[in-house]
Write an enzyme that holds these catalytic residues in place. Sequence first.
Site, PDB file in Angstrom:
ATOM      1  N   TYR A 247       0.843  -1.192   0.000  1.00 53.24           N
ATOM      2  CA  TYR A 247       0.000   0.000   0.000  1.00 53.24           C
ATOM      3  C   TYR A 247       0.880   1.245   0.000  1.00 53.24           C
ATOM      4  O   TYR A 247       1.572   1.537   0.973  1.00 53.24           O
ATOM      5  CB  TYR A 247      -0.915   0.019   1.222  1.00 53.24           C
ATOM      6  CG  TYR A 247      -1.866  -1.156   1.312  1.00 53.24           C
ATOM      7  CD1 TYR A 247      -2.187  -1.924   0.196  1.00 53.24           C
ATOM      8  CD2 TYR A 247      -2.440  -1.515   2.531  1.00 53.24           C
ATOM      9  CE1 TYR A 247      -3.052  -3.009   0.294  1.00 53.24           C
ATOM     10  CE2 TYR A 247      -3.322  -2.587   2.630  1.00 53.24           C
ATOM     11  CZ  TYR A 247      -3.615  -3.336   1.518  1.00 53.24           C
ATOM     12  OH  TYR A 247      -4.471  -4.404   1.622  1.00 53.24           O
TER      13      TYR A 247
ATOM     14  N   ARG B 270     -16.194  -2.255  -2.182  1.00 58.03           N
ATOM     15  CA  ARG B 270     -15.299  -1.153  -2.580  1.00 58.03           C
ATOM     16  C   ARG B 270     -16.053   0.177  -2.679  1.00 58.03           C
ATOM     17  O   ARG B 270     -15.802   0.985  -3.563  1.00 58.03           O
ATOM     18  CB  ARG B 270     -14.596  -1.481  -3.904  1.00 58.03           C
ATOM     19  CG  ARG B 270     -13.769  -2.753  -3.832  1.00 58.03           C
ATOM     20  CD  ARG B 270     -13.016  -3.011  -5.114  1.00 58.03           C
ATOM     21  NE  ARG B 270     -12.339  -4.299  -5.054  1.00 58.03           N
ATOM     22  CZ  ARG B 270     -11.158  -4.536  -4.489  1.00 58.03           C
ATOM     23  NH1 ARG B 270     -10.517  -3.539  -3.916  1.00 58.03           N
ATOM     24  NH2 ARG B 270     -10.620  -5.744  -4.484  1.00 58.03           N
TER      25      ARG B 270
ATOM     26  N   SER C 255     -22.096   1.912  -0.355  1.00 58.52           N
ATOM     27  CA  SER C 255     -22.220   3.189   0.344  1.00 58.52           C
ATOM     28  C   SER C 255     -22.979   4.213  -0.484  1.00 58.52           C
ATOM     29  O   SER C 255     -23.792   4.969   0.037  1.00 58.52           O
ATOM     30  CB  SER C 255     -20.832   3.745   0.695  1.00 58.52           C
ATOM     31  OG  SER C 255     -20.148   2.877   1.557  1.00 58.52           O
TER      32      SER C 255
END
Length: 349
Positions: free
Chosen positions: A62, A217, A221
Amino acid sequence: MEAGRVGRLKLGSQGLEVSAQGLGCMSMSGTYGPPKPEQDMIPLIHHAVHSGVTFLDTSDVYGPFTNEILLGKALKGGVREKVELATKFGGSFGDGKWEIRGDPAYVRACCEASLKRLHLDCIDLYYQHRVDQHRVDTRLPIEVTIGELKKLVEEGKIKYIGLSEASASTIRRAHAVHPITAVQLEWSLWTRDVEQEIIPTCRELGIGIVAYSPLGRGFFSSGLKSVENLSDGDFRKFLPRFLPENMEHNKIIFERVNEMATRKGCTPSQLALAWVHHQGNDVCPIPGTTKINNFNQNIGALFVKLTPEEMAELESFASDDVVKGDRYMTDIPTWETSETPPLSSWKAA
């Protein structure tokens, strides 16, 4: 949100205890758009820990590396003693493509580097991010990689071993060398292929389950808006499910979840996350976010109760024949490509 409300669960059968919900830290350092300011992310991490979300998930890839550096800074000042820190090795980007390695020297070098970036003496949970696919003709048996991880446990550099995106047979072979504490996999309302073999294998062996991308992902939402607002550097723009021709169909899934959430008096993301929580007390979802308000909303999913009938209704919205598009591009390794040669075929150099 007061600390302690989140609750705890035993992850696997080897002694690791974590918060009932974790925090995925990947998006803080890129992947889903540009990296976020450190001065915003460290307070978010501290807020999570204060709220009882103490299971923090990162990886050396990351950034790369910058997310571990961020966590290392955030864990200073007595915070380290309050958290369960998970990081990963085994994947790097070379020429824009994944390079997967699991050879002993690489495993050890990655662990030492992560310890340094995180300012730790010991990593709580160390995952193999992807199973060795360095070169197809010389893939290492999973037993070789786990053997080196076992040495790191014996040396006190890691406490528990985990696997990410590993098949059922790979999990069994690894577990025979050293107990695997957790398997991290993508599991959400619209990603359920792991339920056939991988989840039952983990439960048979007493291995905890860590669900990444439990909100699809970000799809659960905000639905179609999750695509419309993506920046140029956002990895999701290239995922098949987020392509316009597929999202035009998939948006119907979000609309149905949203309708049910309205009836339940919660948000669609809370409803989708609650579905993952209801899979069992051996499952810890690790939704990621870069905003405190969204983090607080995710915690609220722990208090959404679902009946068996509601679970079935939710699942009907995103059945396999409804979701359009694969979860990854074809060149990204997953559990389906994680098989390695038998140990009997391998000869050490």
